[in-house]
Design an enzyme around this catalytic site. Structure first.
Site, short mmCIF file in Angstrom:
data_model
loop_
_atom_site.label_atom_id
_atom_site.label_comp_id
_atom_site.label_asym_id
_atom_site.label_seq_id
_atom_site.Cartn_x
_atom_site.Cartn_y
_atom_site.Cartn_z
N SER A 135 0.82 -1.36 0.00
CA SER A 135 -0.13 -0.02 0.15
C SER A 135 0.70 1.22 0.05
CB SER A 135 -0.72 -0.05 1.24
OG SER A 135 -1.43 1.28 1.37
N TYR A 181 -0.17 -0.96 10.22
CA TYR A 181 -0.60 -1.21 8.78
C TYR A 181 0.63 -0.67 7.96
CZ TYR A 181 -3.26 -0.86 4.57
OH TYR A 181 -3.64 -1.15 3.36
N1 LIG Z 1 -8.68 -0.84 -0.78
C1 LIG Z 1 -7.61 -0.06 -0.68
O1 LIG Z 1 -8.00 1.24 -0.96
C2 LIG Z 1 -6.21 -0.37 -0.71
C3 LIG Z 1 -5.42 0.46 -0.69
C4 LIG Z 1 -3.97 -0.17 -0.72
C5 LIG Z 1 -3.73 -1.21 -0.35
N2 LIG Z 1 -4.66 -2.30 -0.19
C6 LIG Z 1 -4.37 -3.48 0.32
O2 LIG Z 1 -5.05 -4.41 -0.61
C7 LIG Z 1 -5.50 -5.81 0.04
C8 LIG Z 1 -6.91 -6.07 -0.24
O3 LIG Z 1 -7.55 -4.95 0.46
P1 LIG Z 1 -9.31 -4.64 0.29
O4 LIG Z 1 -9.56 -3.25 0.32
O5 LIG Z 1 -9.67 -5.67 -0.85
O6 LIG Z 1 -9.35 -5.28 1.66
P2 LIG Z 1 -11.08 -6.07 2.23
O7 LIG Z 1 -12.14 -5.65 1.31
O8 LIG Z 1 -11.24 -5.71 3.71
O9 LIG Z 1 -10.68 -7.57 2.20
C9 LIG Z 1 -10.04 -8.02 3.07
C10 LIG Z 1 -9.63 -9.63 2.70
O10 LIG Z 1 -8.79 -10.28 3.56
C11 LIG Z 1 -9.44 -11.34 4.17
N3 LIG Z 1 -9.11 -11.45 5.33
C12 LIG Z 1 -8.93 -10.89 6.76
N4 LIG Z 1 -8.51 -11.19 7.96
C13 LIG Z 1 -8.20 -12.44 7.32
C14 LIG Z 1 -7.49 -13.64 8.07
N5 LIG Z 1 -7.46 -13.34 9.52
N6 LIG Z 1 -7.37 -14.54 7.55
C15 LIG Z 1 -7.63 -14.83 6.26
N7 LIG Z 1 -8.19 -13.98 5.43
C16 LIG Z 1 -8.44 -12.67 5.96
C17 LIG Z 1 -10.90 -10.82 4.07
O11 LIG Z 1 -11.94 -12.28 4.37
P3 LIG Z 1 -13.31 -11.92 4.76
O12 LIG Z 1 -13.88 -11.36 3.39
O13 LIG Z 1 -13.93 -13.25 4.89
O14 LIG Z 1 -13.35 -10.95 6.07
C18 LIG Z 1 -11.02 -10.53 2.77
O15 LIG Z 1 -10.96 -11.30 1.70
C19 LIG Z 1 -5.24 -5.44 1.44
O16 LIG Z 1 -3.72 -6.20 1.56
C20 LIG Z 1 -4.93 -4.07 1.63
O17 LIG Z 1 -4.12 -3.59 2.51
C21 LIG Z 1 -6.01 -1.80 -0.17
#
Ligand SMILES: NC(=O)c1ccc[n+]([C@@H]2O[C@H](COP(=O)([O-])OP(=O)(O)OC[C@H]3O[C@@H](n4cnc5c(N)ncnc54)[C@H](OP(=O)(O)O)[C@@H]3O)[C@@H](O)[C@H]2O)c1
Length: 268
Positions: free
Chosen positions: A133, A146
């Site tokens: 990120s 984070y």
């Molecule tokens: N969205 C953004 O703006 C953004 C920006 C920069 C980086 N990122 C990075 O991109 C990645 C995906 O982000 P996102 O926005 O798609 O996040 P999200 O919608 O919150 O999804 C998180 C995912 O991780 C899974 N997860 C959480 N805790 C877990 C655990 N203990 N064991 C196994 N799986 C687990 C969740 O499963 P459940 O659905 O079952 O809870 C979900 O599939 C992350 O690494 C985040 O830091 C996101």
């Protein structure tokens, strides 16, 4: 194998791989939406397995890999995408919350990589993609655990690439700015606070394309953002004081401060 498959970015990555006819192990926890995703991937004619695994748990991590291999065969691609964050002043976080962020965002990717590497090396093919990120590049306020884990993924990926160069196995890191999905979309909806315009506007489809390209072209690092951010990051690397000033002026710290205050108001 794709972790965090059910999330805002993960589902797009899953469909992007399915379009390339890549067999998919879809991993999440608790994974409520996972079976629906598996069905939609299967409807595209691609074999997929839905596997729930709490990546904080070393036993479940090992079991997961056994299940993936028995259902789909050897793992050629590992996408470490699962991630969690808590928005709060650092001293307000519990040790449990800090541990959860470290475990899901950094320890799990490092251990899963360690567990898939031997067979990748033996088969002389494999690629690990870590989803970092922009927080790992600029350390926003209220994001200590984070940001630390996301910076850790950048360094981890650099080391992996250097160690396994020439072996057929490689690694890439994808660094999204704020994406209009998942973690950021939920925070925005909950608090009504939007991140600085310069850093928003990326789509989950762009992140998914970056992941595919990082593998196809063996790219070390891809930043996904609406505007080119590397010149700003290069300035910050030359002068951390200037970097601090720029991050403040852009409004990154202020965005998180407002979001944390809004969440606090919501709770009280
Ligand atoms: N969205 C953004 O703006 C953004 C920006 C920069 C980086 N990122 C990075 O991109 C990645 C995906 O982000 P996102 O926005 O798609 O996040 P999200 O919608 O919150 O999804 C998180 C995912 O991780 C899974 N997860 C959480 N805790 C877990 C655990 N203990 N064991 C196994 N799986 C687990 C969740 O499963 P459940 O659905 O079952 O809870 C979900 O599939 C992350 O690494 C985040 O830091 C996101």
């Amino acid at each position: 194998m794709l972790t965090g498959a059910s999330g805002g970015l993960g589902a797009h990555m899953a469909h992007a791989f399915a379009r390339q006819k890549v067999k998919l192990a879809l991993v999440a926890h608790p994974g409520i939406d996972l079976e629906g995703l598996r069905k939609s991937i299967a409807a595209e004619g691609v074999q997929a397995a839905a596997l729930t695994s709490d990546l904080r748990d070393p036993v479940q991590r090992r079991e997961l890999l056994k299940d993936v291999r028995s259902q789909l065969g050897p793992i050629d691609i590992l996408i470490n995408n699962a991630g969690v964050e808590f928005n709060a002043a650092y001293h307000d976080l519990s040790e449990g919350q800090i541990g959860e962020v470290l475990s899901v965002n950094l320890e799990a990717p490092m251990i899963l990589s360690r567990l898939v590497l031997p067979e990748m090396i033996e088969r002389r093919q494999g690629h690990i993609v870590n989803i970092s990120s922009l927080a790992g590049k600029c350390g926003p306020a209220f994001q200590e655990p984070y940001a630390a884990t996301k910076a850790g993924l950048v360094a981890f990926t650099q080391s992996l690439r250097a160690t396994y160069r020439g072996s057929g196995v490689s690694a890439s890191v994808v660094v999204p700015a704020f994406v209009e999905a998942g973690i950021y979309a939920r925070l925005k909806a909950k608090t009504g606070c939007a991140a600085p315009r310069l850093l928003t506007g990326s789509s989950p489809a762009q992140v998914a394309r970056a992941v595919l390209r990082s593998i196809e072209d063996d790219v070390p690092e891809i930043i996904v953002s609406r505007y080119p951010l590397r010149p700003v990051l290069a300035l910050a690397a030359l002068s951390p004081r200037l970097g601090d000033w720029i991050t403040t002026r852009i409004g990154v710290h202020e965005f998180f401060r407002r979001a944390v205050e809004a969440e606090k108001r919501d709770r009280s």
